[in-house]
Scaffold this motif. Structure first.
Motif, PDB file in Angstrom:
ATOM      1  N   ASN A 202       6.255   5.000   2.708  1.00 33.93           N
ATOM      2  CA  ASN A 202       5.502   4.547   1.542  1.00 33.93           C
ATOM      3  C   ASN A 202       4.021   4.864   1.706  1.00 33.93           C
ATOM      4  OD1 ASN A 202       7.265   3.495  -0.407  1.00 33.93           O
ATOM      5  ND2 ASN A 202       7.504   1.572   0.695  1.00 33.93           N
ATOM      6  N   LEU A 203       3.489   4.654   2.900  1.00 35.53           N
ATOM      7  CA  LEU A 203       2.080   4.980   3.146  1.00 35.53           C
ATOM      8  C   LEU A 203       1.829   6.461   2.928  1.00 35.53           C
ATOM      9  CD1 LEU A 203      -0.790   4.444   4.100  1.00 35.53           C
ATOM     10  CD2 LEU A 203       0.039   4.552   6.467  1.00 35.53           C
ATOM     11  N   GLY A 204       2.708   7.310   3.449  1.00 34.75           N
ATOM     12  CA  GLY A 204       2.535   8.745   3.256  1.00 34.75           C
ATOM     13  C   GLY A 204       2.574   9.136   1.791  1.00 34.75           C
ATOM     14  N   ALA A 205       3.514   8.549   1.030  1.00 34.62           N
ATOM     15  CA  ALA A 205       3.607   8.849  -0.400  1.00 34.62           C
ATOM     16  C   ALA A 205       2.370   8.371  -1.146  1.00 34.62           C
ATOM     17  CB  ALA A 205       4.863   8.205  -0.976  1.00 34.62           C
ATOM     18  N   ILE A 206       1.836   7.214  -0.765  1.00 38.18           N
ATOM     19  CA  ILE A 206       0.632   6.684  -1.413  1.00 38.18           C
ATOM     20  C   ILE A 206      -0.576   7.577  -1.128  1.00 38.18           C
ATOM     21  CG2 ILE A 206      -1.019   4.761  -1.330  1.00 38.18           C
ATOM     22  CD1 ILE A 206       1.456   2.906  -1.006  1.00 38.18           C
ATOM     23  N   ILE A 207      -0.719   8.031   0.112  1.00 41.95           N
ATOM     24  CA  ILE A 207      -1.818   8.931   0.443  1.00 41.95           C
ATOM     25  C   ILE A 207      -1.721  10.209  -0.387  1.00 41.95           C
ATOM     26  CG2 ILE A 207      -2.770  10.375   2.281  1.00 41.95           C
ATOM     27  CD1 ILE A 207      -1.965   8.191   4.261  1.00 41.95           C
ATOM     28  N   ARG A 208      -0.513  10.689  -0.566  1.00 47.37           N
ATOM     29  CA  ARG A 208      -0.318  11.906  -1.371  1.00 47.37           C
ATOM     30  C   ARG A 208      -0.731  11.668  -2.824  1.00 47.37           C
ATOM     31  NH1 ARG A 208       5.309  15.416  -1.282  1.00 47.37           N
ATOM     32  NH2 ARG A 208       4.501  17.287  -2.317  1.00 47.37           N
ATOM     33  N   SER A 209      -0.389  10.511  -3.388  1.00 47.39           N
ATOM     34  CA  SER A 209      -0.774  10.184  -4.768  1.00 47.39           C
ATOM     35  C   SER A 209      -2.282  10.011  -4.893  1.00 47.39           C
ATOM     36  CB  SER A 209      -0.052   8.914  -5.234  1.00 47.39           C
ATOM     37  OG  SER A 209       1.340   9.121  -5.307  1.00 47.39           O
ATOM     38  N   VAL A 210      -2.901   9.375  -3.890  1.00 50.00           N
ATOM     39  CA  VAL A 210      -4.356   9.198  -3.912  1.00 50.00           C
ATOM     40  C   VAL A 210      -5.050  10.556  -3.946  1.00 50.00           C
ATOM     41  CG1 VAL A 210      -6.329   8.392  -2.545  1.00 50.00           C
ATOM     42  CG2 VAL A 210      -4.322   6.940  -2.798  1.00 50.00           C
ATOM     43  N   ALA A 211      -4.553  11.505  -3.164  1.00 46.86           N
ATOM     44  CA  ALA A 211      -5.133  12.841  -3.162  1.00 46.86           C
ATOM     45  C   ALA A 211      -4.910  13.550  -4.491  1.00 46.86           C
ATOM     46  CB  ALA A 211      -4.542  13.660  -2.015  1.00 46.86           C
ATOM     47  N   ALA A 212      -3.732  13.342  -5.100  1.00 49.14           N
ATOM     48  CA  ALA A 212      -3.392  14.052  -6.330  1.00 49.14           C
ATOM     49  C   ALA A 212      -4.194  13.562  -7.525  1.00 49.14           C
ATOM     50  CB  ALA A 212      -1.898  13.906  -6.610  1.00 49.14           C
ATOM     51  N   PHE A 213      -4.560  12.268  -7.550  1.00 49.57           N
ATOM     52  CA  PHE A 213      -5.176  11.692  -8.748  1.00 49.57           C
ATOM     53  C   PHE A 213      -6.624  11.260  -8.527  1.00 49.57           C
ATOM     54  CE2 PHE A 213      -0.560  10.805  -9.317  1.00 49.57           C
ATOM     55  CZ  PHE A 213      -0.358  11.714 -10.356  1.00 49.57           C
ATOM     56  N   GLY A 214      -7.297  11.901  -7.584  1.00 50.36           N
ATOM     57  CA  GLY A 214      -8.736  11.720  -7.447  1.00 50.36           C
ATOM     58  C   GLY A 214      -9.174  10.460  -6.731  1.00 50.36           C
ATOM     59  N   GLY A 215      -8.314   9.868  -5.902  1.00 56.41           N
ATOM     60  CA  GLY A 215      -8.711   8.694  -5.130  1.00 56.41           C
ATOM     61  C   GLY A 215      -9.567   9.076  -3.942  1.00 56.41           C
ATOM     62  N   HIS A 216     -10.199   8.062  -3.352  1.00 58.36           N
ATOM     63  CA  HIS A 216     -11.152   8.330  -2.278  1.00 58.36           C
ATOM     64  C   HIS A 216     -10.729   7.771  -0.921  1.00 58.36           C
ATOM     65  CE1 HIS A 216     -13.578   8.597  -6.014  1.00 58.36           C
ATOM     66  NE2 HIS A 216     -14.056   9.651  -5.397  1.00 58.36           N
ATOM     67  N   GLY A 217      -9.666   6.966  -0.860  1.00 57.10           N
ATOM     68  CA  GLY A 217      -9.253   6.441   0.436  1.00 57.10           C
ATOM     69  C   GLY A 217      -8.219   5.351   0.304  1.00 57.10           C
ATOM     70  N   VAL A 218      -7.669   4.968   1.450  1.00 54.14           N
ATOM     71  CA  VAL A 218      -6.637   3.937   1.526  1.00 54.14           C
ATOM     72  C   VAL A 218      -7.046   2.934   2.598  1.00 54.14           C
ATOM     73  CG1 VAL A 218      -4.201   3.457   2.009  1.00 54.14           C
ATOM     74  CG2 VAL A 218      -4.841   5.556   0.808  1.00 54.14           C
ATOM     75  N   VAL A 219      -6.797   1.647   2.336  1.00 59.08           N
ATOM     76  CA  VAL A 219      -7.105   0.581   3.289  1.00 59.08           C
ATOM     77  C   VAL A 219      -5.811  -0.109   3.688  1.00 59.08           C
ATOM     78  CG1 VAL A 219      -8.366  -1.571   3.689  1.00 59.08           C
ATOM     79  CG2 VAL A 219      -9.387   0.228   2.271  1.00 59.08           C
ATOM     80  N   VAL A 220      -5.604  -0.283   4.988  1.00 61.53           N
ATOM     81  CA  VAL A 220      -4.434  -1.010   5.493  1.00 61.53           C
ATOM     82  C   VAL A 220      -4.908  -2.101   6.442  1.00 61.53           C
ATOM     83  CG1 VAL A 220      -2.881   0.967   5.280  1.00 61.53           C
ATOM     84  CG2 VAL A 220      -4.109   0.610   7.405  1.00 61.53           C
ATOM     85  N   PRO A 221      -4.258  -3.262   6.442  1.00 60.25           N
ATOM     86  CA  PRO A 221      -4.606  -4.310   7.417  1.00 60.25           C
ATOM     87  C   PRO A 221      -4.125  -3.935   8.811  1.00 60.25           C
ATOM     88  CG  PRO A 221      -3.447  -5.211   5.493  1.00 60.25           C
ATOM     89  CD  PRO A 221      -3.268  -3.726   5.462  1.00 60.25           C
ATOM     90  N   GLU A 222      -4.729  -4.572   9.808  1.00 61.24           N
ATOM     91  CA  GLU A 222      -4.337  -4.306  11.188  1.00 61.24           C
ATOM     92  C   GLU A 222      -2.988  -4.911  11.537  1.00 61.24           C
ATOM     93  OE1 GLU A 222      -7.120  -5.524  14.086  1.00 61.24           O
ATOM     94  OE2 GLU A 222      -8.462  -3.833  13.809  1.00 61.24           O
ATOM     95  N   ARG A 223      -2.730  -6.130  11.057  1.00 64.28           N
ATOM     96  CA  ARG A 223      -1.529  -6.854  11.472  1.00 64.28           C
ATOM     97  C   ARG A 223      -0.508  -6.916  10.350  1.00 64.28           C
ATOM     98  NH1 ARG A 223      -4.555 -12.088  13.776  1.00 64.28           N
ATOM     99  NH2 ARG A 223      -5.864 -11.551  11.995  1.00 64.28           N
ATOM    100  N   ARG A 224       0.766  -6.930  10.763  1.00 61.66           N
ATOM    101  CA  ARG A 224       1.887  -7.031   9.828  1.00 61.66           C
ATOM    102  C   ARG A 224       1.769  -5.998   8.714  1.00 61.66           C
ATOM    103  NH1 ARG A 224       0.509 -12.226  11.054  1.00 61.66           N
ATOM    104  NH2 ARG A 224      -0.765 -12.439   9.183  1.00 61.66           N
ATOM    105  N   SER A 225       1.422  -4.782   9.102  1.00 58.41           N
ATOM    106  CA  SER A 225       1.244  -3.726   8.116  1.00 58.41           C
ATOM    107  C   SER A 225       1.602  -2.383   8.725  1.00 58.41           C
ATOM    108  CB  SER A 225      -0.207  -3.711   7.615  1.00 58.41           C
ATOM    109  OG  SER A 225      -0.415  -2.643   6.705  1.00 58.41           O
ATOM    110  N   VAL A 226       1.835  -1.434   7.853  1.00 60.35           N
ATOM    111  CA  VAL A 226       2.148  -0.080   8.265  1.00 60.35           C
ATOM    112  C   VAL A 226       0.941   0.562   8.940  1.00 60.35           C
ATOM    113  CG1 VAL A 226       1.405   0.934   6.084  1.00 60.35           C
ATOM    114  CG2 VAL A 226       3.159   2.079   7.429  1.00 60.35           C
ATOM    115  N   ALA A 227       1.204   1.537   9.797  1.00 59.29           N
ATOM    116  CA  ALA A 227       0.141   2.298  10.458  1.00 59.29           C
ATOM    117  C   ALA A 227       0.381   3.780  10.219  1.00 59.29           C
ATOM    118  CB  ALA A 227       0.113   1.986  11.951  1.00 59.29           C
ATOM    119  N   MET A 228      -0.625   4.580  10.544  1.00 59.23           N
ATOM    120  CA  MET A 228      -0.516   6.027  10.372  1.00 59.23           C
ATOM    121  C   MET A 228       0.316   6.610  11.518  1.00 59.23           C
ATOM    122  SD  MET A 228      -1.530   7.574   7.731  1.00 59.23           S
ATOM    123  CE  MET A 228      -1.524   9.211   8.410  1.00 59.23           C
TER     124      MET A 228
END
Length: 341
Positions: free
Chosen positions: A199-225
């Motif tokens: 899901n994170l990878g797909a979201i990053i791809r959408s952010v790039a496609a539609f002019g977004g500038h970045g993604v924020v994820v929490p440190e705990r209980r969250s996905v990582a790169m």
């Protein structure tokens, strides 16, 4: 007969018969195994660990120095003293991708890699040959490794003689996404409780496609790169920065102080997506997990809760699809507003 020749056992009589061969072990033991890798390239050597620590410390020190030099931050010298962004952060660790198919797919997707581990006397096939070629073309270190060591590196996974070391992802500070020099209206996506790296990878791809500038994820209980997120992003992760925060609610509040509006995606939203009136403003779009949705504190921090209208045949969209639909609608409204102006 002189001496003790008459004493029983004084003369040793032995007949040397045929001996069992070595089976080629002696010959193979004399064969060379190639040049010895440098100390910095051997995972079990202290020089390798020291080099890894130095690289991580250099990267973290450079980021801390950049964030500490900003004005208006109360003279903070690093990430830990502002809005709960960075205190108590654990050191990142490398990820090992194991298996011939997985390693080859990761190399084809141009995921950043530090070392390709190849088992000693591996039975080569097309996948192994292609993996070695790609690694050679990209300048990735290749180490011949005993299978016992590969078992340890991959934590007992089925590696089939190939493993790829993916270095720790270099996260940015959430404040680095606030840059007045960035072209276009600011658009950031924040993830709340999402744990699937695809899901994170797909979201990053959408952010790039539609002019977004970045993604924020929490440190705990969250996905990582991870390598899976890199692969799903189809190369977009090399262009879109991902920031990591200690406390998502405080980070959203900081964005609001910077002039951003925060909207949360939820099926029980106050506003349906086509009626969104904040598309032309600097935005942070918060996406919750498919099962639990937005957490209570994050929901209370949002300026609006937005829902995506769907037919009754579909109950909900996963996080990646929901984000893509929302970002497309925001980009469409911004484009139309630009044409009207």
């Amino acid at each position: 007969m002189p001496g003790n020749s008459q004493r029983r056992g004084a003369i040793r009589k032995s007949r040397k018969g045929p001996t069992v061969g070595s089976g080629g072990n002696r010959r193979r033991s004399l064969e060379g195994k190639g040049p010895t890798p440098k100390a910095e390239e051997r995972p079990n050597h202290k020089a390798y660990k020291a080099a890894q620590r130095a690289a991580r410390d250099a990267g973290q020190g450079g980021q801390a120095g950049r964030s500490g030099g900003r004005t208006g931050q109360g003279g903070q010298g690093g990430r830990g003293g502002h809005g709960g962004h960075g205190g108590g952060r654990k050191r990142p660790t490398s990820e090992i991708v194991a298996g011939r198919n997985s390693v080859l797919e990761a190399l084809r997707a141009e995921i950043p890699a530090a070392t390709l581990y190849v088992a000693s006397r591996i039975d080569s096939d097309d996948r192994v040959r292609e993996a070695l070629k790609i690694a050679g073309d990209r300048g990735i270190a290749q180490l011949e490794t005993p299978r016992a060591e590969l078992d340890r590196l991959t934590d007992g996974a089925v590696h089939q003689g190939l493993a790829l070391q993916v270095p720790p992802y270099d996260y940015v500070d959430p404040r680095d996404l606030v840059d007045p020099q960035t072209p276009g209206i600011p658009l950031v996506v924040a993830l709340d409780g999402i744990t699937d790296p695809r899901n994170l990878g797909a979201i990053i791809r959408s952010v790039a496609a539609f002019g977004g500038h970045g993604v924020v994820v929490p440190e705990r209980r969250s996905v990582a790169m991870t390598a899976a997120a890199w692969k799903t992003s189809a190369g977009a992760a090399a262009r879109i920065p991902v920031a990591r925060c200690t406390n998502l609610t405080r980070t959203l509040e900081d964005y609001r102080k910077q002039g951003y509006f925060v909207i949360g995606l939820d099926m029980d939203g106050d506003v349906e997506l086509p009626a969104l009136e904040l598309a032309g403003e600097p935005l942070v779009v918060v996406v919750g997990s498919e099962g639990k949705g937005l957490s209570r504190l994050v929901r209370e921090t949002c300026d609006q809760i937005v829902s995506i209208p769907m037919s009754s045949a579909v109950e909900s969209l996963n996080a990646g699809l929901a984000t893509g639909v929302t970002l497309y609608e925001i980009a469409r409204q911004r484009s139309e507003a630009g044409v009207r102006r």
